[in-house]
Scaffold this motif. Structure first.
Motif, mmCIF file in Angstrom:
data_model
loop_
_atom_site.group_PDB
_atom_site.id
_atom_site.type_symbol
_atom_site.label_atom_id
_atom_site.label_comp_id
_atom_site.label_asym_id
_atom_site.label_seq_id
_atom_site.Cartn_x
_atom_site.Cartn_y
_atom_site.Cartn_z
ATOM 1 N N GLU A 157 0.858 -1.223 0.129
ATOM 2 C CA GLU A 157 -0.018 -0.028 0.002
ATOM 3 C C GLU A 157 0.940 1.249 0.140
ATOM 4 O O GLU A 157 1.791 1.177 0.699
ATOM 5 C CB GLU A 157 -0.856 0.003 1.386
ATOM 6 C CG GLU A 157 -2.275 0.524 1.212
ATOM 7 C CD GLU A 157 -3.376 0.241 2.249
ATOM 8 O OE1 GLU A 157 -4.050 -0.673 1.936
ATOM 9 O OE2 GLU A 157 -2.932 0.802 3.270
ATOM 10 N N VAL A 158 0.431 2.129 -0.730
ATOM 11 C CA VAL A 158 1.418 3.596 -0.902
ATOM 12 C C VAL A 158 0.549 4.488 0.274
ATOM 13 O O VAL A 158 -0.626 4.724 0.160
ATOM 14 C CB VAL A 158 1.025 4.120 -2.273
ATOM 15 C CG1 VAL A 158 1.603 5.489 -2.437
ATOM 16 C CG2 VAL A 158 2.006 3.265 -3.206
ATOM 17 N N LEU A 159 1.558 5.158 1.000
ATOM 18 C CA LEU A 159 1.071 6.088 2.192
ATOM 19 C C LEU A 159 2.126 7.141 2.001
ATOM 20 O O LEU A 159 3.073 7.124 1.309
ATOM 21 C CB LEU A 159 1.455 5.264 3.538
ATOM 22 C CG LEU A 159 0.353 3.948 3.737
ATOM 23 C CD1 LEU A 159 1.271 3.272 4.957
ATOM 24 C CD2 LEU A 159 -0.977 4.240 3.709
ATOM 25 N N ALA A 160 1.561 8.007 2.865
ATOM 26 C CA ALA A 160 2.500 9.439 3.103
ATOM 27 C C ALA A 160 2.491 9.668 4.513
ATOM 28 O O ALA A 160 1.513 10.499 5.129
ATOM 29 C CB ALA A 160 2.003 10.731 2.417
ATOM 30 N N TRP A 161 3.364 8.591 5.307
ATOM 31 C CA TRP A 161 3.355 8.756 6.816
ATOM 32 C C TRP A 161 4.410 9.497 7.398
ATOM 33 O O TRP A 161 5.477 9.813 6.621
ATOM 34 C CB TRP A 161 3.406 7.367 7.314
ATOM 35 C CG TRP A 161 2.188 6.535 7.408
ATOM 36 C CD1 TRP A 161 0.817 6.617 6.716
ATOM 37 C CD2 TRP A 161 1.811 5.501 8.352
ATOM 38 N NE1 TRP A 161 0.125 5.653 6.989
ATOM 39 C CE2 TRP A 161 0.761 4.921 7.970
ATOM 40 C CE3 TRP A 161 2.704 4.738 9.207
ATOM 41 C CZ2 TRP A 161 0.098 3.795 8.504
ATOM 42 C CZ3 TRP A 161 2.168 3.656 9.913
ATOM 43 C CH2 TRP A 161 0.815 3.393 9.713
ATOM 44 N N ASN A 177 7.144 0.173 6.917
ATOM 45 C CA ASN A 177 7.837 -0.224 5.833
ATOM 46 C C ASN A 177 8.158 -1.802 5.806
ATOM 47 O O ASN A 177 8.022 -2.592 4.975
ATOM 48 C CB ASN A 177 8.896 0.681 5.436
ATOM 49 C CG ASN A 177 8.508 1.976 4.497
ATOM 50 O OD1 ASN A 177 7.727 1.863 3.534
ATOM 51 N ND2 ASN A 177 8.995 3.126 4.941
ATOM 52 N N SER A 178 9.075 -1.906 7.060
ATOM 53 C CA SER A 178 9.870 -3.011 7.345
ATOM 54 C C SER A 178 8.966 -4.122 7.766
ATOM 55 O O SER A 178 9.036 -5.363 7.102
ATOM 56 C CB SER A 178 10.630 -2.925 8.413
ATOM 57 O OG SER A 178 11.349 -1.523 8.426
ATOM 58 N N VAL A 179 7.997 -4.119 8.723
ATOM 59 C CA VAL A 179 7.326 -5.232 9.038
ATOM 60 C C VAL A 179 6.048 -5.499 8.350
ATOM 61 O O VAL A 179 5.589 -6.502 8.324
ATOM 62 C CB VAL A 179 7.044 -4.916 10.815
ATOM 63 C CG1 VAL A 179 6.283 -6.050 11.474
ATOM 64 C CG2 VAL A 179 8.366 -4.540 11.525
ATOM 65 N N LEU A 180 5.404 -4.412 8.002
ATOM 66 C CA LEU A 180 3.990 -4.642 7.303
ATOM 67 C C LEU A 180 4.397 -4.665 5.831
ATOM 68 O O LEU A 180 3.369 -5.035 4.935
ATOM 69 C CB LEU A 180 3.391 -3.462 7.793
ATOM 70 C CG LEU A 180 2.752 -3.282 9.258
ATOM 71 C CD1 LEU A 180 2.031 -2.192 9.294
ATOM 72 C CD2 LEU A 180 2.450 -4.873 9.770
ATOM 73 N N GLY A 181 5.592 -4.169 5.073
ATOM 74 C CA GLY A 181 5.600 -3.993 3.954
ATOM 75 C C GLY A 181 4.726 -3.011 3.137
ATOM 76 O O GLY A 181 4.743 -3.019 1.813
ATOM 77 N N ALA A 182 4.474 -1.979 3.663
ATOM 78 C CA ALA A 182 3.595 -0.948 3.099
ATOM 79 C C ALA A 182 4.939 -0.043 2.501
ATOM 80 O O ALA A 182 6.011 -0.440 2.761
ATOM 81 C CB ALA A 182 2.933 -0.184 4.059
ATOM 82 N N ARG A 183 4.515 0.838 1.690
ATOM 83 C CA ARG A 183 5.366 1.805 1.166
ATOM 84 C C ARG A 183 5.101 3.080 1.467
ATOM 85 O O ARG A 183 4.218 3.808 1.034
ATOM 86 C CB ARG A 183 5.405 1.665 -0.333
ATOM 87 C CG ARG A 183 5.717 0.243 -0.703
ATOM 88 C CD ARG A 183 6.013 -0.006 -2.250
ATOM 89 N NE ARG A 183 6.729 -1.284 -2.520
ATOM 90 C CZ ARG A 183 7.712 -1.693 -3.548
ATOM 91 N NH1 ARG A 183 7.894 -0.633 -4.158
ATOM 92 N NH2 ARG A 183 8.185 -2.710 -3.499
ATOM 93 N N THR A 184 5.988 3.925 2.307
ATOM 94 C CA THR A 184 5.886 5.194 2.534
ATOM 95 C C THR A 184 7.516 5.927 2.574
ATOM 96 O O THR A 184 8.256 5.135 3.432
ATOM 97 C CB THR A 184 5.140 5.388 4.037
ATOM 98 O OG1 THR A 184 5.568 7.222 4.321
ATOM 99 C CG2 THR A 184 5.520 4.486 5.042
ATOM 100 N N ASN A 185 7.582 7.070 2.437
ATOM 101 C CA ASN A 185 8.734 7.618 2.811
ATOM 102 C C ASN A 185 8.649 8.174 4.032
ATOM 103 O O ASN A 185 7.683 8.444 4.494
ATOM 104 C CB ASN A 185 9.090 8.770 1.714
ATOM 105 C CG ASN A 185 9.879 8.231 0.473
ATOM 106 O OD1 ASN A 185 10.742 7.443 0.320
ATOM 107 N ND2 ASN A 185 9.068 8.533 -0.734
#
Lengths: 147, 447
Positions: B158-162, B172-180
């Motif tokens: 999932e693409v996020l902006a967190w 990013n690491s544990v859930l594999g989502a994608r945020t900068n």
């Protein structure tokens, strides 16, 4: 003898200033937060983990750095130091600017109207050669001259 | 960002180097209102500074760092009011970092209280404004939004902006989502625009590891020390960590999740790390194994000696370095339910073994409001916390310690992140238990 470096312009403005160099990442929140909390009129670095900058004045300096690090509160930090006029004059990055500093200088410029000059990709040689106290000349096209 | 004044004229997009969709272009030309135009312009400048070539739609709810009505730690009130006035709102309800204040559970002098009251005089109004911008509810204040009790849990890919460095690295690491790692305020603006700049940790290439970190310690290392060492070394790069599965086993169990939560928070706070891979543990490392390593990766070996040196380098900022600790603050980042149970049980046991019913120092455990709610349902452990005089708080330790009158106190913590930002002194979990139970000859002073 002066050395000339060319970088990429993030926020441009012609300026001169005195170099303050950190060879490790600049922790924005840790560096500024005590000055912010004290409502100080000049910022002094409060990052206990940065031996290059700890307790040194930051306001109006030309900070030469590899990148910024630490808390994502940094965006708001850059905005508020710009608003309170305690920001450094410029940030000169040897590598690519990081997302926190990028966001911060964009906010300071567009929402506060007080730009903090930011130039990145000046190269490793820039950070190796620049020393505290050297006079730095910054041009609008991203040219940096170290005197 | 040249010629800002020229850019303000409608229709002039000559400064834009991003590939924009038609809708993004319309927004940038002001067709969806002046404020959204300004928001989009800020996001586009941010994207260009970060080297993005385009914006991508955000897929899920945000977690934002901006929970505090304090300039520099949150956005300016004027800015938030301006955004609310124009009716902008995020697509999904968001969570935010913990509230800064807790007068109910923290022992404060009247002078300490006055400082907080002055600093946070706008907090209630600020929270009302956050709700108008899309804040989920009154319990949405925690830095561990991804815990099951809180439930802001993004899906893999999932693409996020967190923002909030510890939440970003966990997502990013544990859930594999994608945020900068988005900074405060920019996090909000990206989510109001519904778009994130496509660069760095959103891309496959940006998620490859530049470091192979080999953990060769004799026992499971302390996550806070390990994370601090890794963050300091790799800075903004992505580490691929090998050797943890020897101690934690393969895959993600709850205990492993909590270890990675605390380790990741320190990687992020002492460096600029937004993602790690742990061999045979985290989802992308399980899938792609060492193919995640870049060709020219560097190597960092962490053994017992390296961790000893890391810890030794941490300065003690107490005015009296041999002072007896006054408070013990645990939960930066916020504790999980399992960690909360562990600490209460251990403290209760340590006090009992030491022949004490209550500690001499104030002990406060910090966790999300929803986690504390669940904790209170377990009557047996909750009773132990009451009997041991342990306090529970949903607030932010870091904010608490920002108060200069609090910062003067000798405070101990097991959080390396808190140590890095405040005057709190770092101890390992077992040392903390010994201090609480008064089992050390000269308390913290001889550590």
């Amino acid at each position: 003898m002066s050395k000339v470096f060319r970088g990429r312009v993030i926020v441009a403005k012609k300026a001169n200033g005195t170099a303050l160099v950190t060879r490790q990442g600049f922790n924005t929140l840790a560096s500024f937060y005590r000055s912010i909390l004290k409502n100080a009129t000049r910022a002094v670095c409060s990052d206990q983990d940065n031996p290059f900058l700890y307790k040194k004045p930051l306001t109006d300096k030309v900070i030469c750095l590899p990148r910024t690090i630490g808390s994502t509160s940094a965006g708001a930090v850059w905005e508020v130091v710009a608003e309170r006029k305690i920001a450094p004059k410029a940030l000169l990055f040897s590598g690519a600017i990081d997302s926190l500093a990028a966001g911060g200088v964009v906010l300071a410029d567009l929402w506060i109207g007080r730009p903090i000059i930011a130039i990145d990709q000046l190269g490793d040689e820039f950070l190796k050669s620049v020393r505290d106290g050297q006079e730095i000349e910054i041009q609008e096209d991203g040219t940096v001259i170290v005197h | 960002m040249k010629n800002q004044k020229d850019e303000n004229s409608l229709g002039d997009l000559s400064w834009v180097r991003l590939h924009l969709t038609k809708e993004e272009e319309r927004i940038l030309r002001g067709k969806r209102g002046k404020m959204l135009q300004k928001v989009m312009k800020t996001v586009v400048h941010y994207a260009q500074a970060c080297g993005a070539k385009k914006l991508v739609p955000i897929d899920g709810a945000a977690h934002l760092v901006i929970s505090q009505a304090f300039p520099g730690l949150g956005p300016r009130m004027e800015m938030v009011e301006e955004l609310v006035r124009t009716g902008l709102r995020t697509k999904w309800p968001f969570t935010v970092d913990p509230r800064p204040l807790d007068f109910e559970n923290m022992a404060l002098s009247s002078r300490q209280k006055r400082i907080f009251q002055k600093w946070y005089r706008n907090q209630d109004d600020f929270e009302k404004l956050l709700k108008k911008l899309g804040l989920r509810n009154n319990s949405a204040f925690t830095c561990t939004c991804y815990l099951p009790e809180v439930g802001n849990i993004p899906r893999k890919g999932e693409v996020l902006a967190w923002s909030e460095s510890s939440a970003v690295i966990f997502a990013n690491s544990v859930l594999g989502a994608r945020t900068n790692r988005n900074g405060a305020i920019m996090d909000l603006l990206c989510n109001l625009s519904g778009r994130a700049p496509y660069f760095g940790l959103l891309t496959d290439d940006g998620r490859r590891a530049g470091w192979l970190v080999e953990v060769r310690t004799s026992t499971l290392p302390d996550p806070q020390l390990l994370g601090g060492a890794i963050g300091k070394r790799v800075q903004e790069d992505v580490p691929f960590i090998a050797g943890l599965d020897k101690f934690l086993g393969r895959g993600l169990k709850r205990k492993t999740r909590d270890f990675l939560k605390d380790m990741g928070a320190c990687c992020a706070a002492l460096g600029a790390c937004g993602l790690f891979h742990a061999e045979n543990i985290t989802p992308e490392a399980v899938e792609r194994k060492r193919d995640l390593l870049k060709k020219d990766f560097r190597r960092y070996v962490i053994d017992d000696e390296e961790l000893r040196k890391t810890r030794k380098a941490y300065p003690v900022l107490w005015m009296d370095k041999r002072a007896k600790p006054k408070r013990c603050l645990i939960g930066c980042p916020h504790l999980s339910l399992e960690q909360l149970n562990w600490w209460v049980t251990k403290i209760h046991g340590a006090l009992r073994d030491g022949g004490k019913s209550r500690p001499d120092i104030e002990v406060v455990l910090f966790a999300a409001p929803e986690v504390l709610k669940e904790f209170r349902k377990n009557q047996r452990v909750f009773d132990k916390s009451i009997a041991s005089g342990i306090k529970l708080s949903p607030s932010c330790i870091e904010s608490f310690m920002n108060n200069p009158l609090v910062a003067e106190e000798p405070i101990i913590t097991n959080s390396n992140k808190l140590r890095a930002y405040t005057t709190a002194r770092f101890f390992l979990d077992q040392e903390i238990l010994d201090i609480i139970a008064d089992r050390r000859s000269n308390k913290a002073g001889r550590a």
